[in-house]
Design an enzyme around this catalytic site. Structure first.
Site, PDB file in Angstrom:
ATOM      1  N   GLY A  18      44.969 -10.785  14.475  1.00 21.54           N
ATOM      2  CA  GLY A  18      44.437 -10.468  13.165  1.00 21.54           C
ATOM      3  C   GLY A  18      44.308 -11.663  12.241  1.00 21.54           C
ATOM      4  N   ASP A  38      55.452 -15.217  15.812  1.00 23.10           N
ATOM      5  CA  ASP A  38      55.177 -13.784  15.923  1.00 23.10           C
ATOM      6  C   ASP A  38      56.239 -13.192  16.829  1.00 23.10           C
ATOM      7  OD1 ASP A  38      52.335 -12.055  15.329  1.00 23.10           O
ATOM      8  OD2 ASP A  38      53.736 -11.154  16.744  1.00 23.10           O
ATOM      9  N   ASP A  59      61.372 -12.852  15.243  1.00 30.16           N
ATOM     10  CA  ASP A  59      61.442 -11.532  14.617  1.00 30.16           C
ATOM     11  C   ASP A  59      61.727 -11.724  13.141  1.00 30.16           C
ATOM     12  OD1 ASP A  59      61.934  -8.970  13.742  1.00 30.16           O
ATOM     13  OD2 ASP A  59      63.513  -8.538  15.210  1.00 30.16           O
ATOM     14  N   TYR A 148      52.609   1.441   1.514  1.00 38.69           N
ATOM     15  CA  TYR A 148      51.915   0.162   1.683  1.00 38.69           C
ATOM     16  C   TYR A 148      51.530  -0.420   0.329  1.00 38.69           C
ATOM     17  CZ  TYR A 148      48.300  -3.147   3.151  1.00 38.69           C
ATOM     18  OH  TYR A 148      47.544  -4.284   3.338  1.00 38.69           O
ATOM     19  N   LYS A 152      52.872  -3.884  -1.414  1.00 42.88           N
ATOM     20  CA  LYS A 152      51.951  -4.985  -1.713  1.00 42.88           C
ATOM     21  C   LYS A 152      51.933  -5.309  -3.208  1.00 42.88           C
ATOM     22  CE  LYS A 152      50.638  -5.974   2.434  1.00 42.88           C
ATOM     23  NZ  LYS A 152      50.982  -7.289   3.043  1.00 42.88           N
ATOM     24  N   THR A 183      40.670  -5.784  12.155  1.00 43.54           N
ATOM     25  CA  THR A 183      41.708  -6.434  12.948  1.00 43.54           C
ATOM     26  C   THR A 183      42.212  -5.472  14.020  1.00 43.54           C
ATOM     27  OG1 THR A 183      43.467  -5.626  11.511  1.00 43.54           O
ATOM     28  CG2 THR A 183      42.455  -7.756  10.925  1.00 43.54           C
ATOM     29  N   SER A 185      45.148  -4.365  14.255  1.00 42.21           N
ATOM     30  CA  SER A 185      45.985  -3.400  13.548  1.00 42.21           C
ATOM     31  C   SER A 185      45.151  -2.254  12.992  1.00 42.21           C
ATOM     32  CB  SER A 185      46.731  -4.101  12.409  1.00 42.21           C
ATOM     33  OG  SER A 185      47.404  -3.170  11.587  1.00 42.21           O
ATOM     34  N   ARG A 206      34.325   2.962   2.207  1.00 39.99           N
ATOM     35  CA  ARG A 206      35.049   2.581   0.991  1.00 39.99           C
ATOM     36  C   ARG A 206      34.813   1.125   0.604  1.00 39.99           C
ATOM     37  NH1 ARG A 206      41.520   2.617   2.682  1.00 39.99           N
ATOM     38  NH2 ARG A 206      41.582   0.525   3.599  1.00 39.99           N
TER      39      ARG A 206
END
Length: 246
Positions: A18, A38, A59, A148, A152, A183, A185, A206
């Protein structure tokens, strides 16, 4: 323009796929030495060595591992906190575990990595920190993004507070607020719907531009914000959202 990051050492978290992967490749293309981390060892291997990229499995929820990594790595010129997770659902769908995971991955991991790296950056004379925020929570709401969006919004506040605390120590801090980006994800979330084809159409609908962003075009903003071209910018939330916040 080339070599915009020549001579810089950049650290990118969540770099296996991503936007993190796009950032690592773009930074390396512009001449930076890149350390890409990652939790996904298999995907990390795909970018190992590209334009000199070095990879480390890490991690971001393991504070001891992050601190050990920082001790081994030392100071960097650029830190891009990209690790994150998207919870799908309203308050009624959100368990305490979902809420905690959202804040642990989207905010706590950013705090832990920055806490580990910032003193080293200050001792070296300064640097740039870039955080991954979102148009959701920072400027706009969308259905089924409660945890989320809340996390953020916290990233945006963290960015501003960090920027004002350390501006006189040569540290610049900004965050990027993308719209909907195509991406892996996002693909996973789309495929989790009963009708993936319709779900993709809804995500596109959207976006006022009528399409999804690519990770690579968002990465060009990342390059700008960690380069000397943005040397008079700090504490800013930069929207690259295809008009979603309008």
């Amino acid at each position: 323009m080339a070599d915009r990051l020549k001579g810089k050492l950049a650290l990118v978290t969540a770099a296996a796929a991503g936007m993190g992967r796009a950032a690592a490749l773009a930074f390396a293309r512009e001449g930076a030495q890149v350390i890409a981390t990652d939790i996904n060892a298999g995907l990390l291997k795909e970018i190992e060595g590209k334009d000199g990229i070095r990879t480390t499995v890490l991690d971001m929820l393991d504070e001891k591992a992050v601190n050990a990594f920082a001790e081994k790595t030392g100071a960097v010129n650029i830190l891009f906190n990209c690790a994150g997770w998207v919870h799908q659902g309203s308050l009624l769908d959100c368990t305490l575990a979902d809420w905690d995971r959202s804040f642990n991955l989207n905010v706590r991991s950013m705090f832990v990595m920055t806490k580990a790296m910032l003193p080293r950056m200050i001792d070296k004379g300064g640097g740039v920190i870039l955080n991954m925020a979102s148009v959701l929570g920072t400027e706009k709401a969308a259905p089924n993004r409660l945890a989320y969006a809340a996390s953020k919004a916290a990233v945006a506040g963290f960015t501003r507070a960090l920027a004002i605390d350390h501006v006189k120590q040569g540290i610049r801090v900004n965050c990027v607020c993308p719209g909907t980006v195509d991406t892996p994800s996002l693909g996973d979330r789309i495929n989790a719907f009963a009708d993936p084809a319709q779900a993709r159409k809804d995500f596109i609908a959207r976006q006022p531009m009528g399409r999804l962003a690519t990770a690579e075009e968002i990465a060009e903003t990342f390059v700008y914000l960690v380069s000397e071209e943005s040397s008079f910018m700090t504490g800013q939330a930069v929207f690259v959202d295809g008009g979603m916040s309008l």
